[in-house]
Design a protein around this motif. Sequence first.
Motif, mmCIF file in Angstrom:
data_model
loop_
_atom_site.group_PDB
_atom_site.id
_atom_site.type_symbol
_atom_site.label_atom_id
_atom_site.label_comp_id
_atom_site.label_asym_id
_atom_site.label_seq_id
_atom_site.Cartn_x
_atom_site.Cartn_y
_atom_site.Cartn_z
ATOM 1 N N VAL A 1 -1.272 -7.063 -0.596
ATOM 2 C CA VAL A 1 -2.525 -7.581 -0.048
ATOM 3 C C VAL A 1 -2.348 -9.019 0.431
ATOM 4 C CG1 VAL A 1 -4.926 -8.156 -0.571
ATOM 5 C CG2 VAL A 1 -3.955 -6.018 -1.419
ATOM 6 N N GLN A 2 -1.633 -9.831 -0.322
ATOM 7 C CA GLN A 2 -1.396 -11.213 0.092
ATOM 8 C C GLN A 2 -0.534 -11.271 1.353
ATOM 9 O OE1 GLN A 2 0.141 -12.584 -3.697
ATOM 10 N NE2 GLN A 2 -1.746 -13.700 -4.160
ATOM 11 N N CYS B 1 -8.224 0.320 -4.841
ATOM 12 C CA CYS B 1 -7.131 1.210 -5.232
ATOM 13 C C CYS B 1 -7.349 1.757 -6.636
ATOM 14 C CB CYS B 1 -5.791 0.485 -5.154
ATOM 15 S SG CYS B 1 -5.538 -0.755 -6.441
ATOM 16 N N ASN B 2 -6.517 2.741 -6.967
ATOM 17 C CA ASN B 2 -6.589 3.411 -8.259
ATOM 18 C C ASN B 2 -5.150 3.675 -8.702
ATOM 19 O OD1 ASN B 2 -7.617 4.689 -10.471
ATOM 20 N ND2 ASN B 2 -8.226 6.551 -9.406
ATOM 21 N N ILE C 1 -5.874 1.675 2.470
ATOM 22 C CA ILE C 1 -5.346 0.602 3.315
ATOM 23 C C ILE C 1 -6.343 0.185 4.396
ATOM 24 C CG2 ILE C 1 -4.143 2.184 4.877
ATOM 25 C CD1 ILE C 1 -2.791 -1.216 3.625
ATOM 26 N N ASP C 2 -7.116 1.137 4.936
ATOM 27 C CA ASP C 2 -8.124 0.788 5.941
ATOM 28 C C ASP C 2 -9.185 -0.131 5.347
ATOM 29 O OD1 ASP C 2 -6.913 2.314 7.909
ATOM 30 O OD2 ASP C 2 -8.030 4.117 7.388
ATOM 31 N N ARG C 3 -9.559 0.139 4.109
ATOM 32 C CA ARG C 3 -10.558 -0.691 3.437
ATOM 33 C C ARG C 3 -10.037 -2.113 3.247
ATOM 34 N NH1 ARG C 3 -13.308 1.705 -1.920
ATOM 35 N NH2 ARG C 3 -13.742 3.357 -0.423
ATOM 36 N N VAL C 4 -8.767 -2.235 2.865
ATOM 37 C CA VAL C 4 -8.164 -3.559 2.672
ATOM 38 C C VAL C 4 -8.144 -4.336 3.987
ATOM 39 C CG1 VAL C 4 -6.008 -4.766 2.129
ATOM 40 C CG2 VAL C 4 -6.776 -2.881 0.688
ATOM 41 N N LEU D 1 -10.329 -8.717 7.349
ATOM 42 C CA LEU D 1 -10.839 -9.137 8.659
ATOM 43 C C LEU D 1 -12.317 -9.504 8.609
ATOM 44 C CD1 LEU D 1 -9.100 -6.492 10.969
ATOM 45 C CD2 LEU D 1 -8.602 -8.941 10.847
ATOM 46 N N GLY D 2 -12.944 -9.317 7.447
ATOM 47 C CA GLY D 2 -14.363 -9.641 7.319
ATOM 48 C C GLY D 2 -15.278 -8.644 8.000
#
Length: 480
Positions: free
Chosen positions: A268-269, A397-398, A447-450, A455-456
């Motif tokens: 994520v970073q 995530c899970n 990944i789409d959610r992240v 991107l806000g």
Amino acid sequence: MNFKKNTLLLQNLFELRKVHSVTKRQSIGRVFFINSHMGLCDSSGSIWPVLLHKNIAIENLKSGDILSFNCEIIFSNTKNKNSYEDNCYLIEINEIVKKIPCLEDWKNAVIPSPLPTKSFLFPQQIITEERLSNTHFYPSPSSERIKYIKQRNRCLERTKTFFNNRGFLNIETPTLVPSGGVEVYLNTFASEYIDHRDQKWQLELPTSPEFALKKIMSEGTDKIFQLSRAYRNKGELSHHHEPEFIMLEWYRSGATLQQIMHDTQTLVQTLAYFLGSSEELPKQWPQYRVDDLFKKLIHIDLEEVQDRDIFYAKAKQLSPSIIETDDWDSLFYKLFMEKIEPFLKEQTACFVTHYPIQMGALAAQEVIFVKNKNQQSNSTKPFAERCEAFLFGVEICNAYLELVDAENLLNRFQKTTQFRKSLKRDPIFENTMQFGLPPCAGNALGIDRVIALLLGLKDISTLYPIPFLSQFIAETVAKE
């Protein structure tokens, strides 16, 4: 349409406005309206402000018409003649050379952009010279939707590079499977295969590639990952949910849950830096146990309320949404959403670990080591080695320390399918577990959610060229 040699064939109307040294041009665009206000959509997907010459009747145009037109570039900023900002140049259509009428009104549901919506395009009033006074037009945004689609594509490629550089094997699994999953709260899409003998085989679309990837792990692979299509039925349509989306899933043989959390935080970073996200993420994400959160925030010890009736007696005092027919899981989820999630929304990024074993799915049960004099013994706790990561208050995530005990897994499957008889089991996967899944840990990450969160964006559908909802007539499909 045929154009003369000296005609400017547009890539987009923005480029037309930029060439302000040559004011008279010919171009094309598709008409869109909000109420009585008109804009033109160009080939890039942007909608730009246009003015109509007084000799052109706006009544003769409708949304969807494709126009070939002569136009003039107007410099509208009379207050500052030295300003050359993009929004100082307006396009005025002087003559319609050709019109291809739209046969039917636009009926499908809204795509975030370039289709005009009141939230995306709103009329503004220009008060400059007399020629422009009392004229409403659209602001001229850059092609946000195309930009987001490109950013998503780049992030998916960067994610592949992230795992390839760490020695993971990229796996491709099927999307027609005997069982889409056996989690109680997930609903599958059903399909059917008919062989050449006309025998029918019931199939489903996977809610995640978990079963298939674990079959690969049982063959002795070390580290694997996949960016796969996942499908969730029955109301999975909201700001952060689409019925069809990209699931990132990866597994490490012999790994701990802590290693998977490290992977997650680092990924994520990496994507945040890659996108140039303005949100500053903590260097080390805090970790909170579910049972500790319940004790701290609502003074409930989950170990002491394993009996449903005892849990209900304490829970009903904390929330008016709790009713007498709620089972144990419902009591937990209501309290978690109402009492725990507000705390998590205050965290920029964090991990929540050790959910009750009732929510264990395919995660191993927590085991603690107890020393008594010269002996050491193991003791189980009513919690699963499972964690979720929250980014800006949204679950992304899970992750599990995977359950490798085949007998335990079959017992869980039996309980689940007794509760929901429509769920289908995968006999080959169950055989895989009997054959032996090596000790491993894994994660399933949206990944789409992240990407949307970094991107806000309010909706993950903004990232998709064709969002699920846009395939239906507007306002016919319910959305949360």
